[in-house]
Motif scaffolding. Structure first.
Motif, PDB file in Angstrom:
ATOM      1  N   ASP A   1      39.976  44.096  27.835  1.00 12.69           N
ATOM      2  CA  ASP A   1      39.906  44.179  29.296  1.00 12.69           C
ATOM      3  C   ASP A   1      38.754  43.320  29.824  1.00 12.69           C
TER       4      ASP A   1
ATOM      5  N   ARG B   1      39.801  39.661  29.618  1.00 13.86           N
ATOM      6  CA  ARG B   1      40.781  39.332  30.657  1.00 13.86           C
ATOM      7  C   ARG B   1      40.113  39.242  32.028  1.00 13.86           C
ATOM      8  N   LEU B   2      39.158  40.143  32.282  1.00 11.35           N
ATOM      9  CA  LEU B   2      38.441  40.105  33.558  1.00 11.35           C
ATOM     10  C   LEU B   2      37.611  38.835  33.675  1.00 11.35           C
TER      11      LEU B   2
ATOM     12  N   ASN C   1      39.854  35.841  34.351  1.00 12.18           N
ATOM     13  CA  ASN C   1      40.339  35.814  35.735  1.00 12.18           C
ATOM     14  C   ASN C   1      39.250  35.375  36.705  1.00 12.18           C
TER      15      ASN C   1
ATOM     16  N   TRP D   1      35.898  42.208  42.043  1.00 15.25           N
ATOM     17  CA  TRP D   1      37.140  42.678  41.449  1.00 15.25           C
ATOM     18  C   TRP D   1      37.281  44.165  41.649  1.00 15.25           C
TER      19      TRP D   1
ATOM     20  N   ASN E   1      41.177  46.615  36.174  1.00 12.84           N
ATOM     21  CA  ASN E   1      40.558  45.962  35.020  1.00 12.84           C
ATOM     22  C   ASN E   1      39.968  46.982  34.054  1.00 12.84           C
TER      23      ASN E   1
ATOM     24  N   ASP F   1      31.088  44.993  40.251  1.00 10.45           N
ATOM     25  CA  ASP F   1      32.400  44.769  40.839  1.00 10.45           C
ATOM     26  C   ASP F   1      32.330  44.396  42.314  1.00 10.45           C
TER      27      ASP F   1
END
Length: 462
Positions: A29, A32-33, A36, A93, A98, A139
């Motif tokens: 995760d 991937r975050l 992105n 995000w 996420n 975030d």
């Protein structure tokens, strides 16, 4: 039974939720975050969507320790952590999408960071960030960048009141690659943080402060430190005072020993060498000038004056010839010189005899000269002093014994109590001057020391 089944179902749901929470913190995760976030990110642009707006960077300083404070070179080395905080509008995000991740550490080279520099650095002015540093991002796009290092900056030293002096040093940080319209610096705290501060053996931290300059383009952290004077008092001031007192003791050494000049010059040279060593520990500047430097000069002047006084005293002690002037005899008489002796006019009388014994002259006049005169006045000499009353001798009766005269006891006492018959030589004057010089220089040393020490301690300028 129903209660037991409900409890088991609840426990199972909690375990499933915990499993999902643990699953959200998996590395997949986070990768991937990060992928992105970095997909369309360019660290060449400031982290605001509207590029006409400045980026506000909140700054703070957490002082850990003062490593070294060199007053001679006017520089200070300190260990500290520079705290930087800003908002990056491109790094936002949703944690739910996420795996519940709310914070992420990103390499400093991958995102935009304010390249800060210490403008009053002693060495080369360069950015203080390193390639191995990382930035913590939340975030909400809130970025935290902590830069820990040993910084060395210049510091204007004011040693006017050394060793009871206080110094104010500033650490000036500013961005390295943007102008005032692109970035603003704002202090996050009103003072320097001392969460991890450890004390210094030579300086006490008195106060701290933070301010901005150049239209919020530079942030200045100030610290005020006060010197601990005990080391200077024990190793500098007290030895200097002891050597000065030792120098004054030269007037208590008897002149006959012949060691006064060598003793005095030895102490003078010792003070001169000591003052040179002390001066090397003070900044080499003339504005402002340390009051302690003036005190050192005054001590040296006093020592030179003592040497000159000793030379003058020795010159008078070994002087021969005429009787000292009335002023010198008055000085010796007022001080009660123990070397002065009373002598009756024209002769020396023995005073430890009975009233019925005759007073006899102890010296016989000798005369060699013309044979045409039978009687001629001849002055009596006692320790090189010519007495006022003449003694008449008969040249033709050279083999006769000196006259024996009788005087009443009262007349003898009148002559003895008269100051006109006090025998005072230049040696007596020298001894009297030694007493005057001793008292004089003791008072001068005490006054000089108290004057400068009180001025320095109470921060009073000339």
């Amino acid at each position: 039974m129903a209660t037991i089944c409900f409890a088991l179902a609840t426990t199972l749901m909690v375990l499933m939720a915990s499993y999902r929470g643990l699953h959200a913190q998996m590395i997949t995760d986070a990768k991937r975050l990060l992928t992105n976030l970095m997909q369309n990110y360019d660290n060449n642009f400031r982290p605001v969507l509207n590029q006409s707006k400045p980026v506000v960077v909140y700054t703070g300083l957490d002082l850990i320790s003062i490593q070294d404070f060199n007053e001679v070179d006017e520089k200070i080395s300190f260990t500290a952590i520079l705290l930087l905080e800003w908002y990056d509008e491109q790094l936002i995000w949703n944690p739910k999408d996420n795996g519940g991740i709310k914070s992420l550490n990103i390499d400093v080279n991958m995102i935009w960071t304010p390249q800060m520099m210490l403008t009053n650095s002693v060495g080369k002015i360069d950015r203080i960030s390193q390639d191995w540093h990382a930035v913590s991002v939340t975030d909400l796009g809130r970025c935290f960048y902590y830069i820990g290092n040993v910084f060395t900056s210049s510091c204007d030293v004011d040693v006017t009141f050394y060793p009871w002096d206080k110094q104010t040093c500033s650490f000036e940080f500013m961005p390295a690659n943007y102008d005032t319209s692109k970035i603003k610096l704002s202090p996050s705290e009103s003072n320097v943080l001392l969460n991890h501060y450890s004390g210094n053996g030579a300086w006490d931290l008195v106060s701290t402060g933070v301010k901005t300059q150049l239209g919020d383009y530079m942030v200045v952290f100030e610290i005020e430190v006060e010197r601990k004077p005990r080391f200077v008092i024990v190793n500098v001031i007290l030895p200097l005072i002891f050597m000065s007192v030792l120098n004054i003791m030269v007037f208590l050494i008897p002149t006959e020993c012949g060691e006064r000049i060598s003793y005095c010059l030895t102490v003078l040279l010792s003070i001169a060498v000591f003052l040179t060593l002390v001066g090397d520990n003070l900044p080499k500047n003339s504005s402002p000038m340390s009051l302690f430097s003036y005190y050192l000069v005054s001590v040296l002047v006093i020592s030179v004056a003592i040497t000159l006084a000793v030379i003058c005293s020795l010159h008078l002690y070994h002087r021969s010839g005429r009787q000292p002037a009335a002023a010198w005899r008055a000085i010796a008489g007022c001080l009660g010189c123990g070397c002065a002796r009373r002598t009756a006019p024209g002769s020396s009388y023995t005073t430890n005899r009975s009233d019925d014994e005759p007073f006899e002259r102890t010296e016989q006049a000798k005369y060699s000269g013309s044979h045409d005169m039978n009687l001629m006045p001849y002055p009596t000499y006692t320790r090189g002093v010519i007495m006022d009353r003449p003694l008449y001798i008969n040249r033709g009766l050279s083999s006769d014994r000196p006259e024996t005269t009788k005087r009443p006891r009262a007349e003898m006492r009148d002559d003895e109590t008269s100051s006109a018959f006090v025998e005072i030589t230049w040696a007596d004057v020298s001894v009297a001057l030694d007493k005057v010089f001793f008292v004089f220089f003791v008072l001068i040393l005490i006054t000089d020391t108290l004057f400068f020490m009180l001025m320095i301690y109470h921060n009073v300028t000339l």
